[in-house]
Design a protein around this motif. Structure first.
Motif, PDB file in Angstrom:
ATOM      1  N   ARG A 190       0.791  -1.329  -0.087  1.00 20.92           N
ATOM      2  CA  ARG A 190      -0.314  -0.112  -0.222  1.00 20.92           C
ATOM      3  C   ARG A 190       0.909   1.422  -0.159  1.00 20.92           C
ATOM      4  O   ARG A 190       0.349   2.171   0.726  1.00 20.92           O
ATOM      5  CB  ARG A 190      -0.876   0.085   1.155  1.00 20.92           C
ATOM      6  N   ASP A 193      -1.272   4.648  -0.939  1.00 20.39           N
ATOM      7  CA  ASP A 193      -1.789   5.198   0.002  1.00 20.39           C
ATOM      8  C   ASP A 193      -1.055   5.661   1.190  1.00 20.39           C
ATOM      9  O   ASP A 193      -1.356   6.966   1.748  1.00 20.39           O
ATOM     10  CB  ASP A 193      -2.883   3.925   0.662  1.00 20.39           C
ATOM     11  N   SER A 213      -0.215   1.465   8.940  1.00 15.41           N
ATOM     12  CA  SER A 213      -1.344   1.201   8.675  1.00 15.41           C
ATOM     13  C   SER A 213      -2.104   2.462   8.092  1.00 15.41           C
ATOM     14  O   SER A 213      -2.705   3.088   9.028  1.00 15.41           O
ATOM     15  CB  SER A 213      -2.095   0.444   9.795  1.00 15.41           C
ATOM     16  N   ASP A 215      -4.969   3.328   7.192  1.00 14.14           N
ATOM     17  CA  ASP A 215      -6.366   3.386   7.632  1.00 14.14           C
ATOM     18  C   ASP A 215      -6.311   4.119   9.145  1.00 14.14           C
ATOM     19  O   ASP A 215      -7.653   4.461   9.503  1.00 14.14           O
ATOM     20  CB  ASP A 215      -6.992   2.253   7.399  1.00 14.14           C
TER      21      ASP A 215
END
Length: 220
Positions: A190, A193, A213, A215
């Motif tokens: 990722r 992102d 992470s 998110d």
């Protein structure tokens, strides 16, 4: 009639034999030019010297695979393709390895590409490349390759801010930014992102940005 047929056969054989001699044995269709394509920092004369093809060597009998193998001995090159361009040119197309980071080795700066191959050793590394800190750096080390994958895929807006890269494991990659702040990146997954989230957060004051992470981001 038989004599005529025999004469034509001899004539044909002579023509074929002459053509074979011209193509495979004579210097008439020999190598007169070596054209180097794609090199940016490696001098063309160095590549030509490494190719080791004698002038006027019959172009048809040049061992292209052997030429490619010899030229790949130049460690700054990632790929080499040799081709015949009739009547007398040997074309060698290369792609250079692009350094993405600096690895300190014995007081020197080893420039490495995304595959962990050392392309050059300098006294001081280029300031725009991040410095790698690894326990066992190697082109076959999964931790090294994970860190290099992350570095090589960073967007330009972020890569210029990264000063150091440390990795305790393939999932434990961290950055030291030019201004002293730390980024906990995590693994190579990722990447887009993580980069987008980090760039949006850098305007907020913090010492550590944990985007491992994306998110659930943590600032300290």
């Amino acid at each position: 009639m038989r004599a005529r047929t025999a004469f034509i056969g001899l004539l044909t054989a002579g023509v074929v034999g002459t053509a074979v001699w011209l193509v495979f044995y004579s210097p008439v269709l020999g190598v007169r030019n070596v054209e180097i394509v794609g090199n940016l920092t490696v001098p063309a004369d160095r590549i030509e010297q490494q190719a080791a093809i004698a002038a006027l060597h019959p172009l048809a009998t040049v061992d292209l695979a052997a030429v490619e193998s010899r030229v790949l001995g130049i460690r700054q090159l990632a790929t080499v393709k040799a081709a015949r361009v009739w009547p007398s040119t040997l074309e060698i197309t290369v792609a250079e390895r692009e350094p993405v980071a600096v690895l300190p080795v014995g007081g020197k700066a080893a420039l490495v590409d995304k595959q962990g191959v050392v392309t050059e050793i300098r006294a001081i590394g280029p300031p725009h490349l991040p410095v790698l800190h690894m326990d066992r750096p190697s082109p076959t080390d999964p931790v090294t390759l994970a860190a290099l994958k992350v570095v090589s895929t960073l967007p330009d807006t972020l890569s210029g801010k990264v000063k150091t890269v440390r990795a305790s494991s393939a999932e434990g990659i961290t950055f030291g930014l030019n201004d002293g702040r730390t980024v906990v990146w995590g693994g190579a997954d990722r990447g887009e992102d993580k980069a987008a989230v980090l760039l949006s957060l850098l305007s907020r004051k913090a010492d550590v940005y944990d985007v491992s992470s994306p998110d659930v981001v943590t600032l300290k």
